[in-house]
Design a protein around this motif. Structure first.
Motif, mmCIF file in Angstrom:
data_model
loop_
_atom_site.group_PDB
_atom_site.id
_atom_site.type_symbol
_atom_site.label_atom_id
_atom_site.label_comp_id
_atom_site.label_asym_id
_atom_site.label_seq_id
_atom_site.Cartn_x
_atom_site.Cartn_y
_atom_site.Cartn_z
ATOM 1 N N GLU A 50 0.812 -1.211 0.000
ATOM 2 C CA GLU A 50 0.000 0.000 0.000
ATOM 3 C C GLU A 50 0.849 1.267 0.000
ATOM 4 O OE1 GLU A 50 -3.726 -1.825 2.642
ATOM 5 O OE2 GLU A 50 -2.155 -0.631 3.605
ATOM 6 N N LYS A 52 0.425 5.323 1.015
ATOM 7 C CA LYS A 52 -0.455 6.222 1.761
ATOM 8 C C LYS A 52 -0.106 7.678 1.487
ATOM 9 C CE LYS A 52 -1.354 3.007 5.572
ATOM 10 N NZ LYS A 52 -1.316 2.799 7.035
ATOM 11 N N SER A 53 -1.132 8.512 1.559
ATOM 12 C CA SER A 53 -0.965 9.956 1.445
ATOM 13 C C SER A 53 -1.937 10.609 2.406
ATOM 14 C CB SER A 53 -1.248 10.426 0.012
ATOM 15 O OG SER A 53 -1.146 11.840 -0.083
ATOM 16 N N GLY A 55 -2.215 10.057 5.448
ATOM 17 C CA GLY A 55 -2.723 9.046 6.359
ATOM 18 C C GLY A 55 -3.730 8.086 5.754
ATOM 19 N N LYS A 56 -4.016 8.208 4.452
ATOM 20 C CA LYS A 56 -4.998 7.343 3.805
ATOM 21 C C LYS A 56 -4.323 6.499 2.722
ATOM 22 C CE LYS A 56 -8.786 10.660 4.427
ATOM 23 N NZ LYS A 56 -9.809 11.492 3.719
ATOM 24 N N VAL A 57 -4.811 5.284 2.541
ATOM 25 C CA VAL A 57 -4.312 4.438 1.466
ATOM 26 C C VAL A 57 -4.851 4.974 0.141
ATOM 27 C CG1 VAL A 57 -4.302 2.120 0.472
ATOM 28 C CG2 VAL A 57 -4.168 2.403 2.949
#
Length: 222
Positions: A50, A52-53, A55-57
């Motif tokens: 994965e 992330k950017s 805090g989100k995938v």
């Protein structure tokens, strides 16, 4: 008669115990052990590599993404969003026509030979588009500058990487579209260029998703 029934019952009991033990070992213990080892030693790969950017995938380092503008009325093919680095062409991808409950992209290749007229035209059109899209007022891209991966799709159509050469010819266009200097964008490409695996396997490459995340962060700071 009684002995026969007793023996049958014993055999059934032994078979049931064997089934329970095998189910426990192969269906519970073994999967848990393998999962634990994978999570402990290869956590990133076990979870799909994965990326992330904020805090989100936002994707996987193994699967390429498209960076297009929303489809306009009457358009069949989306227009590339030129503020982002673009990946390889995705010729050969199909759409899911069986289970239409989900929008899925099906991986695939064109399966056309090198002398196929349609493939040759695709490559010519793609090269002309790369030259046009990446030429700016102060930087002109020549057809001879365009690398093969800029005009051909991978076998899966989902290659997440591009060559450093393809990233390089996009630098001036990306810089212009985002109000950055070419030097800033060139530094991003340099920082996100990976060498050959173990120094000899494969080719140098740039992961487009990771590069675009870094670009987004740089634009936010500027």
């Amino acid at each position: 008669m009684n002995n026969s029934v007793t023996n049958t019952a014993r055999l059934l009991g032994a078979g049931l115990r064997a089934l329970l033990v095998l189910t426990l070992v192969t269906g519970v213990i073994y999967p848990l052990v393998v999962t634990g080892i994978a999570q402990g030693l290869f956590n990133d790969k076990a979870n799909g590599s994965e990326i992330k950017s904020d805090g989100k995938v936002v994707g996987s380092s193994l699967i390429g993404q498209s960076y297009n503008l929303p489809l306009k009325e009457g358009e069949d093919t989306p227009t590339p969003d030129l503020k982002w680095f673009q990946g390889r062409p995705q010729n050969g991808l199909g759409s899911n026509s069986v289970n239409t409950q989900y929008k899925l992209i099906l991986s695939g290749a064109t399966n056309r030979s090198g002398d196929n007229e349609e493939l040759i035209q695709w490559v010519k059109d793609a090269k002309a588009a790369v030259v046009k899209d990446n030429s700016t007022a102060d930087h002109k891209v020549k057809p001879s500058d365009v690398p093969a991966d800029a005009v051909t799709s991978s076998g899966s159509g989902l290659d997440p990487n591009i060559s450093p050469a393809y990233a390089e010819i996009q630098v001036h266009r990306v810089a212009e579209k985002n109000g950055l200097s070419a030097a800033q964008v060139e530094k991003l490409v340099e920082d996100h260029t990976e060498g050959r695996t173990l120094g000899f396997m494969g080719e140098p490459r740039v992961n487009v998703l990771e590069l675009n995340i870094a670009l987004k962060e740089l634009v936010a700071k500027s």
